[in-house]
Design a protein around this motif. Structure first.
Motif, PDB file in Angstrom:
ATOM      1  N   PHE A 114       0.839  -1.192   0.000  1.00 55.82           N
ATOM      2  CA  PHE A 114       0.000   0.000   0.000  1.00 55.82           C
ATOM      3  C   PHE A 114       0.881   1.251   0.000  1.00 55.82           C
ATOM      4  CE2 PHE A 114      -2.646  -3.052   2.400  1.00 55.82           C
ATOM      5  CZ  PHE A 114      -3.832  -2.979   1.682  1.00 55.82           C
ATOM      6  N   TRP A 115       0.699   2.115  -0.989  1.00 56.51           N
ATOM      7  CA  TRP A 115       1.274   3.455  -0.902  1.00 56.51           C
ATOM      8  C   TRP A 115       0.394   4.286   0.034  1.00 56.51           C
ATOM      9  CZ3 TRP A 115       5.897   4.932  -2.834  1.00 56.51           C
ATOM     10  CH2 TRP A 115       6.487   4.096  -3.784  1.00 56.51           C
ATOM     11  N   CYS A 116       1.026   5.096   0.876  1.00 55.15           N
ATOM     12  CA  CYS A 116       0.243   5.895   1.817  1.00 55.15           C
ATOM     13  C   CYS A 116       1.053   7.090   2.292  1.00 55.15           C
ATOM     14  CB  CYS A 116      -0.201   5.051   3.019  1.00 55.15           C
ATOM     15  SG  CYS A 116       1.160   4.568   4.103  1.00 55.15           S
ATOM     16  N   ASN A 117       0.395   7.976   3.037  1.00 56.64           N
ATOM     17  CA  ASN A 117       1.129   9.056   3.691  1.00 56.64           C
ATOM     18  C   ASN A 117       1.250   8.758   5.181  1.00 56.64           C
ATOM     19  OD1 ASN A 117      -1.515   9.571   4.450  1.00 56.64           O
ATOM     20  ND2 ASN A 117      -1.447  11.743   3.977  1.00 56.64           N
ATOM     21  N   LYS A 118       2.006   9.585   5.879  1.00 60.29           N
ATOM     22  CA  LYS A 118       2.351   9.328   7.279  1.00 60.29           C
ATOM     23  C   LYS A 118       1.123   9.197   8.167  1.00 60.29           C
ATOM     24  CE  LYS A 118       3.955  12.789   9.595  1.00 60.29           C
ATOM     25  NZ  LYS A 118       4.860  13.872  10.064  1.00 60.29           N
ATOM     26  N   LYS A 119       0.103   9.997   7.897  1.00 61.41           N
ATOM     27  CA  LYS A 119      -1.082  10.015   8.751  1.00 61.41           C
ATOM     28  C   LYS A 119      -1.820   8.676   8.752  1.00 61.41           C
ATOM     29  CE  LYS A 119      -5.340  12.718   9.464  1.00 61.41           C
ATOM     30  NZ  LYS A 119      -5.064  12.976  10.899  1.00 61.41           N
ATOM     31  N   GLN A 120      -1.712   7.915   7.682  1.00 64.72           N
ATOM     32  CA  GLN A 120      -2.455   6.656   7.567  1.00 64.72           C
ATOM     33  C   GLN A 120      -1.742   5.451   8.173  1.00 64.72           C
ATOM     34  OE1 GLN A 120      -2.753   7.253   3.224  1.00 64.72           O
ATOM     35  NE2 GLN A 120      -4.947   6.851   3.454  1.00 64.72           N
ATOM     36  N   ILE A 121      -0.461   5.573   8.442  1.00 64.37           N
ATOM     37  CA  ILE A 121       0.321   4.421   8.890  1.00 64.37           C
ATOM     38  C   ILE A 121      -0.268   3.751  10.132  1.00 64.37           C
ATOM     39  CG2 ILE A 121       2.568   3.702   9.798  1.00 64.37           C
ATOM     40  CD1 ILE A 121       3.878   5.660   7.859  1.00 64.37           C
ATOM     41  N   PRO A 122      -0.665   4.482  11.194  1.00 60.00           N
ATOM     42  CA  PRO A 122      -1.218   3.792  12.377  1.00 60.00           C
ATOM     43  C   PRO A 122      -2.447   2.944  12.068  1.00 60.00           C
ATOM     44  CG  PRO A 122      -0.641   6.052  12.936  1.00 60.00           C
ATOM     45  CD  PRO A 122      -0.510   5.933  11.439  1.00 60.00           C
ATOM     46  N   LEU A 155       9.546  19.410   5.537  1.00 62.47           N
ATOM     47  CA  LEU A 155       9.165  19.184   4.148  1.00 62.47           C
ATOM     48  C   LEU A 155       8.338  17.899   4.003  1.00 62.47           C
ATOM     49  CD1 LEU A 155      12.487  19.965   2.239  1.00 62.47           C
ATOM     50  CD2 LEU A 155      10.333  21.212   1.986  1.00 62.47           C
ATOM     51  N   THR A 156       7.403  17.931   3.095  1.00 61.64           N
ATOM     52  CA  THR A 156       6.686  16.712   2.711  1.00 61.64           C
ATOM     53  C   THR A 156       7.491  16.065   1.591  1.00 61.64           C
ATOM     54  OG1 THR A 156       4.608  17.784   3.298  1.00 61.64           O
ATOM     55  CG2 THR A 156       4.465  15.775   1.994  1.00 61.64           C
ATOM     56  N   ASP A 157       8.570  15.403   1.983  1.00 63.16           N
ATOM     57  CA  ASP A 157       9.514  14.876   0.995  1.00 63.16           C
ATOM     58  C   ASP A 157       9.578  13.350   0.986  1.00 63.16           C
ATOM     59  OD1 ASP A 157      10.739  14.478   3.412  1.00 63.16           O
ATOM     60  OD2 ASP A 157      12.602  15.518   2.911  1.00 63.16           O
ATOM     61  N   THR A 158       8.653  12.698   1.698  1.00 67.68           N
ATOM     62  CA  THR A 158       8.687  11.241   1.787  1.00 67.68           C
ATOM     63  C   THR A 158       7.295  10.661   1.569  1.00 67.68           C
ATOM     64  OG1 THR A 158      10.481  11.365   3.412  1.00 67.68           O
ATOM     65  CG2 THR A 158       9.320   9.260   3.222  1.00 67.68           C
ATOM     66  N   GLU A 159       7.215   9.656   0.701  1.00 68.81           N
ATOM     67  CA  GLU A 159       6.001   8.850   0.601  1.00 68.81           C
ATOM     68  C   GLU A 159       6.345   7.432   1.029  1.00 68.81           C
ATOM     69  OE1 GLU A 159       3.235   9.281  -2.610  1.00 68.81           O
ATOM     70  OE2 GLU A 159       4.216  11.121  -3.297  1.00 68.81           O
ATOM     71  N   TYR A 160       5.357   6.761   1.597  1.00 67.44           N
ATOM     72  CA  TYR A 160       5.581   5.460   2.212  1.00 67.44           C
ATOM     73  C   TYR A 160       4.867   4.364   1.421  1.00 67.44           C
ATOM     74  CZ  TYR A 160       6.957   8.494   6.059  1.00 67.44           C
ATOM     75  OH  TYR A 160       7.561   9.470   6.802  1.00 67.44           O
ATOM     76  N   CYS A 161       5.527   3.224   1.354  1.00 65.92           N
ATOM     77  CA  CYS A 161       4.913   2.036   0.760  1.00 65.92           C
ATOM     78  C   CYS A 161       5.001   0.923   1.802  1.00 65.92           C
ATOM     79  CB  CYS A 161       5.633   1.633  -0.519  1.00 65.92           C
ATOM     80  SG  CYS A 161       4.872   0.231  -1.367  1.00 65.92           S
ATOM     81  N   LEU A 162       3.856   0.537   2.359  1.00 65.56           N
ATOM     82  CA  LEU A 162       3.804  -0.473   3.409  1.00 65.56           C
ATOM     83  C   LEU A 162       3.590  -1.850   2.781  1.00 65.56           C
ATOM     84  CD1 LEU A 162       1.470   1.364   5.959  1.00 65.56           C
ATOM     85  CD2 LEU A 162       3.960   1.557   5.698  1.00 65.56           C
ATOM     86  N   TYR A 163       4.440  -2.792   3.155  1.00 63.28           N
ATOM     87  CA  TYR A 163       4.345  -4.146   2.621  1.00 63.28           C
ATOM     88  C   TYR A 163       3.944  -5.096   3.753  1.00 63.28           C
ATOM     89  CZ  TYR A 163       5.858  -8.605   0.531  1.00 63.28           C
ATOM     90  OH  TYR A 163       5.906  -9.886   0.045  1.00 63.28           O
ATOM     91  N   PHE A 164       2.772  -5.733   3.587  1.00 65.10           N
ATOM     92  CA  PHE A 164       2.269  -6.688   4.572  1.00 65.10           C
ATOM     93  C   PHE A 164       2.210  -8.071   3.943  1.00 65.10           C
ATOM     94  CE2 PHE A 164       0.124  -2.624   5.694  1.00 65.10           C
ATOM     95  CZ  PHE A 164       0.740  -2.421   6.922  1.00 65.10           C
ATOM     96  N   ARG A 165       2.632  -9.067   4.714  1.00 69.90           N
ATOM     97  CA  ARG A 165       2.614 -10.431   4.176  1.00 69.90           C
ATOM     98  C   ARG A 165       2.479 -11.461   5.287  1.00 69.90           C
ATOM     99  NH1 ARG A 165       8.283 -12.695   3.524  1.00 69.90           N
ATOM    100  NH2 ARG A 165       9.690 -11.205   4.507  1.00 69.90           N
ATOM    101  N   ASN A 166       1.841 -12.548   4.942  1.00 72.27           N
ATOM    102  CA  ASN A 166       1.783 -13.757   5.745  1.00 72.27           C
ATOM    103  C   ASN A 166       1.995 -14.912   4.791  1.00 72.27           C
ATOM    104  OD1 ASN A 166       1.461 -13.073   8.442  1.00 72.27           O
ATOM    105  ND2 ASN A 166      -0.751 -12.816   8.268  1.00 72.27           N
ATOM    106  N   GLY A 167       3.211 -15.357   4.661  1.00 74.25           N
ATOM    107  CA  GLY A 167       3.509 -16.390   3.679  1.00 74.25           C
ATOM    108  C   GLY A 167       3.627 -15.853   2.270  1.00 74.25           C
TER     109      GLY A 167
END
Length: 276
Positions: A114-122, A155-167
């Motif tokens: 998932f691509w996301c911004n900092k506010k969505q991570i929690p 600065l808003t200089d970072t975008e996040y990509c969260l990788y989730f996996r189970n197997g």
């Protein structure tokens, strides 16, 4: 060759793009890179997707942005992109849990970026890590030329990509693909060509596809935008299914996939009945 089929299923208009080579192997025909794109809300597409049928999801859902204007250090407002996000209704986030339940149903094993911004991570971590017990990685796009909005903020200089996996699969083939960050400029060129305000560089998406899938597997994107994931899947010989609710970007995605050149590799994959 290409075969195009326009269809409507319930509230979803979609198009099959089946491109590739015909080869003889035990007198059977084989096709590569089957692409199916829906023009509808992602939940409608998910309802039409069988249980345990998807190998990998890479998607860029709406970010949750508290404000669309930003104070520049030079004393002016930089709000054009924010206005674009409001116009497209992609600035207020989405229901992570509701969509997540369908993601769990359609995936063979949890294997999702998932691509996301900092506010969505929690919120992502509450559902995918605390509730589902997924392993995770945090990948970052560090922009070397961010918009200069740093009045009373970093600065808003970072975008996040969260990788989730189970197997799920994480199998980088080289040192560069194993890195968890990109140092890249803002994606201005692709924005001009494909017109989407939050388009991601295609080489980043290709890296995720290479690392977490193999040829012939099924990749999904719930928020396709201008078609980056679909184009990358065609290039890398993956089957693809995705949705884009905005008709303008749906049509751009179709054009983009049609213009994408498929890489030639030895391995061939049978055309399944998944798209029929």
């Amino acid at each position: 060759f290409h075969i195009y089929t326009n269809k409507t299923t319930q509230n979803c208009k979609y198009k099959n793009i089946i491109g590739g080579k015909y080869v003889k192997e035990n007198f059977r025909g084989f096709l590569m890179s089957s692409i199916k794109i829906y023009n509808c809300d992602c939940m409608e597409m998910l309802k039409n997707t069988p249980d345990s049928s998807i190998d990998l999801i890479i998607t860029d859902p709406p970010y949750e942005i508290c404000c669309t204007g930003g104070g520049g250090n030079q004393g002016h407002k930089i709000s054009t992109m924010g206005a674009d996000l409001v116009d497209l209704n992609i600035n207020t986030g989405y229901d992570i849990r509701k969509v997540g339940k369908e993601i769990v149903r359609v995936m063979k094993k949890m294997n999702v970026y998932f691509w996301c911004n900092k506010k969505q991570i929690p919120d992502y971590f509450d559902y995918y890590v605390k509730e589902l017990g997924c392993k995770f990685d945090i990948l970052t796009w560090n922009k070397v030329n961010p918009v200069p909005t740093y009045s009373n903020k970093y600065l808003t200089d970072t975008e996040y990509c969260l990788y989730f996996r189970n197997g799920g699969m994480c199998n980088p083939k080289n040192y560069e693909d194993a890195k968890t960050y990109w140092n890249d400029p803002i994606n201005a060129k692709d924005k001009q060509v494909w017109e989407h305000p939050t388009i991601k560089p295609q080489h980043m998406i290709e890296k995720l596809i290479r690392n977490s899938s193999t040829q012939g597997q099924f990749v999904m994107d719930l928020y396709l935008g201008s078609g980056t994931t679909a184009a990358a899947c065609k290039k890398l010989n993956r089957n693809f299914i995705g949705s884009e609710i905005n008709e303008k970007y749906y049509n751009i995605a179709l054009k983009r996939v049609e213009e994408t050149v498929q890489e030639t590799e030895d391995e061939q994959s049978p055309l399944t009945e998944f798209f029929e």
